[in-house]
Scaffold this motif. Structure first.
Motif, short mmCIF file in Angstrom:
data_model
loop_
_atom_site.label_atom_id
_atom_site.label_comp_id
_atom_site.label_asym_id
_atom_site.label_seq_id
_atom_site.Cartn_x
_atom_site.Cartn_y
_atom_site.Cartn_z
N TYR A 1 27.27 60.35 34.88
CA TYR A 1 27.78 60.55 33.40
C TYR A 1 28.09 61.83 33.06
O TYR A 1 29.35 62.17 32.60
CB TYR A 1 27.17 59.56 32.53
N SER A 2 27.24 62.85 33.22
CA SER A 2 27.00 63.91 32.56
C SER A 2 28.09 64.87 33.49
O SER A 2 28.66 65.66 32.94
CB SER A 2 25.64 64.65 33.19
N GLY A 3 28.49 64.52 34.80
CA GLY A 3 29.36 65.37 35.29
C GLY A 3 30.82 65.08 35.08
O GLY A 3 31.67 65.96 35.15
N ARG A 4 30.79 64.02 34.06
CA ARG A 4 32.31 63.80 33.59
C ARG A 4 32.19 63.58 32.14
O ARG A 4 33.18 63.26 31.40
CB ARG A 4 32.96 62.28 34.24
N PHE A 5 31.14 64.11 31.49
CA PHE A 5 30.91 64.06 29.79
C PHE A 5 31.33 62.76 29.31
O PHE A 5 31.64 62.46 28.26
CB PHE A 5 31.81 64.97 29.63
N ILE A 6 30.58 61.71 30.20
CA ILE A 6 30.52 60.49 29.78
C ILE A 6 29.34 60.08 28.83
O ILE A 6 28.34 60.29 29.46
CB ILE A 6 30.90 59.34 30.72
N GLU A 7 29.45 59.34 27.62
CA GLU A 7 28.33 59.19 26.82
C GLU A 7 27.56 58.00 27.50
O GLU A 7 28.24 57.45 28.02
CB GLU A 7 28.83 58.72 25.58
N ALA A 8 26.20 57.83 27.12
CA ALA A 8 25.39 56.77 27.59
C ALA A 8 25.99 55.58 27.16
O ALA A 8 26.70 55.45 26.09
CB ALA A 8 24.01 56.91 27.38
N PHE A 9 25.80 54.32 27.75
CA PHE A 9 26.22 53.06 27.48
C PHE A 9 27.65 52.85 27.43
O PHE A 9 27.97 52.32 26.43
CB PHE A 9 25.37 52.72 26.21
N PRO A 10 28.37 53.46 28.38
CA PRO A 10 29.79 53.38 28.09
C PRO A 10 30.26 51.67 28.14
O PRO A 10 29.81 51.01 28.91
CB PRO A 10 30.40 54.27 29.34
N ILE A 11 31.35 51.60 27.65
CA ILE A 11 31.91 49.98 27.62
C ILE A 11 32.92 50.12 28.74
O ILE A 11 32.91 49.07 29.68
CB ILE A 11 32.74 49.56 26.39
N ARG A 12 33.76 51.18 28.75
CA ARG A 12 35.02 50.96 29.91
C ARG A 12 34.27 51.52 31.12
O ARG A 12 33.38 52.29 31.16
CB ARG A 12 36.15 51.85 29.19
N HIS A 13 35.10 51.20 32.16
CA HIS A 13 34.81 51.57 33.45
C HIS A 13 35.82 52.76 33.90
O HIS A 13 37.07 52.37 33.92
CB HIS A 13 34.87 50.42 34.71
N ASP A 14 35.31 53.88 34.24
CA ASP A 14 35.88 55.01 34.92
C ASP A 14 35.97 54.83 36.44
O ASP A 14 35.02 55.01 37.12
CB ASP A 14 35.38 56.29 34.39
N PRO A 15 37.09 54.48 37.23
CA PRO A 15 37.02 54.42 38.48
C PRO A 15 36.63 55.65 39.30
O PRO A 15 36.49 55.76 40.50
CB PRO A 15 38.36 53.83 38.70
N ALA A 16 36.90 56.78 38.62
CA ALA A 16 36.65 57.97 39.19
C ALA A 16 34.98 58.17 39.67
O ALA A 16 34.68 58.77 40.56
CB ALA A 16 36.83 59.27 38.38
N LEU A 17 34.33 57.40 38.92
CA LEU A 17 32.99 57.40 39.05
C LEU A 17 32.65 56.75 40.74
O LEU A 17 31.54 56.93 41.19
CB LEU A 17 32.13 56.53 38.15
N GLU A 18 33.30 55.81 40.87
CA GLU A 18 33.22 55.13 42.38
C GLU A 18 33.35 56.26 43.35
O GLU A 18 32.58 56.34 44.34
CB GLU A 18 34.42 54.05 42.53
N ASP A 19 34.09 57.28 43.30
CA ASP A 19 34.21 58.42 44.26
C ASP A 19 32.96 59.27 44.15
O ASP A 19 32.51 59.67 45.14
CB ASP A 19 35.41 59.20 44.25
N ASP A 20 32.49 59.53 43.03
CA ASP A 20 31.45 60.19 42.77
C ASP A 20 30.11 59.63 43.37
O ASP A 20 29.28 60.24 43.88
CB ASP A 20 30.93 60.62 41.12
N ALA A 21 29.98 58.32 43.16
CA ALA A 21 28.89 57.68 43.71
C ALA A 21 28.93 57.75 45.16
O ALA A 21 27.95 57.60 45.90
CB ALA A 21 28.98 56.22 43.21
N ALA A 22 30.16 57.37 45.81
CA ALA A 22 30.23 57.32 47.21
C ALA A 22 30.00 58.85 47.81
O ALA A 22 29.15 58.59 48.85
CB ALA A 22 31.56 57.02 47.64
N LEU A 23 30.28 59.78 47.12
CA LEU A 23 29.82 61.13 47.81
C LEU A 23 28.44 61.35 47.52
O LEU A 23 27.88 62.25 48.53
CB LEU A 23 30.52 62.38 46.99
N ALA A 24 27.57 60.79 46.84
CA ALA A 24 26.09 60.80 46.80
C ALA A 24 25.46 60.38 48.24
O ALA A 24 24.65 61.06 48.86
CB ALA A 24 25.48 59.76 45.89
#
Length: 246
Positions: A121-144
């Motif tokens: 979340y911090s990498g994309r300035f997303i607040e904690a406990f988001p309701i919506r899903h940002d598909p960009a996080l899927e790529d961020d997670a995969a790169l981990a």
């Protein structure tokens, strides 16, 4: 005054005249575990140390990796001292990385793992406990997964494991299946995973699991409590049943 109104008035008077405990018993109820706090242990809650197995002291360092113009901050928790410790990935849920969430990778590291925990979340300035899903996080997670296996601690390690909880279970699922990281993964472990697209309609949330579950080709271990919400673990059980048939 009608008979119904008189009854209602009498009922209100009786409630007002009743003792506090009779009106609201939950206000005065005391549980033994709250008095003695036998369940509290600083070593466990603060440092992830269990009383029976051998524990490692844990060192934490900061790092990051990039996804295009986005820099994803990472915490790396590792046992202190000599020795080789398997590198695993931890993907957080809706809480993000905070003092409570951080206890999970700390406990893993105390068991003898090097844990890579990206703060998606911090990498994309997303607040904690988001309701919506940002598909960009899927790529961020995969790169981990790629980042974890590139660490010096992972030298000679061909695959990693992913540990997650709540919505992190979905991020892990998308990273493995949609972003094709299963070849780099030895196992999928999740606590109370959200096995559905976070923005899917309510009937799908309650009665269906995400189709990516059926595409998992790695060993799966899922934990959830017997008193968790039925609407959450119903799709988990359905997904597990499908995997068991395979």
């Amino acid at each position: 005054m009608t008979k119904i109104k008189r009854c209602a008035f009498a009922l209100c008077l009786s409630l007002l005249a009743a003792p506090a405990a009779a009106q609201a018993p939950w206000v005065t109820t005391q549980f033994p575990q709250d008095k003695s706090k036998w369940w509290w242990d600083d070593a466990w809650w603060e440092r992830g140390a269990m009383p029976v197995p051998a524990n490692h002291a844990v060192a934490t360092r900061k790092s990051s990796y990039r996804n295009g113009e986005v820099e994803v901050p990472v915490e790396i928790h590792a046992p202190k001292g000599a020795g080789r410790f398997p590198v695993v990935v931890f993907l957080h849920g809706r809480r993000g990385i905070d003092p409570l969430t951080r206890l999970v990778p700390l406990r893993l590291a105390a068991r003898g793992f090097t844990v890579v925990a990206p703060d998606l979340y911090s990498g994309r300035f997303i607040e904690a406990f988001p309701i919506r899903h940002d598909p960009a996080l899927e790529d961020d997670a995969a790169l981990a997964f790629d980042f974890a296996l590139s660490l010096p601690e992972a030298r000679g390690q061909a695959r990693t494991c992913v540990v997650s909880h709540t919505r992190g279970g979905y991020y892990s699922l998308k990273a493995l299946v949609t972003k094709k990281r299963q070849a780099k993964t030895a196992c999928y472990v999740s606590y109370y995973p959200h096995w559905q697209h976070p923005e899917a309609p309510e009937p799908m949330q309650v009665y269906q699991y995400a189709p990516e579950v059926d595409a998992l080709q790695v060993p799966v271990l899922v934990f959830f409590g017997e008193h968790e919400q039925t609407q959450r673990y119903r799709p988990i059980l359905a997904g597990i049943e499908s995997l068991q048939k395979k």
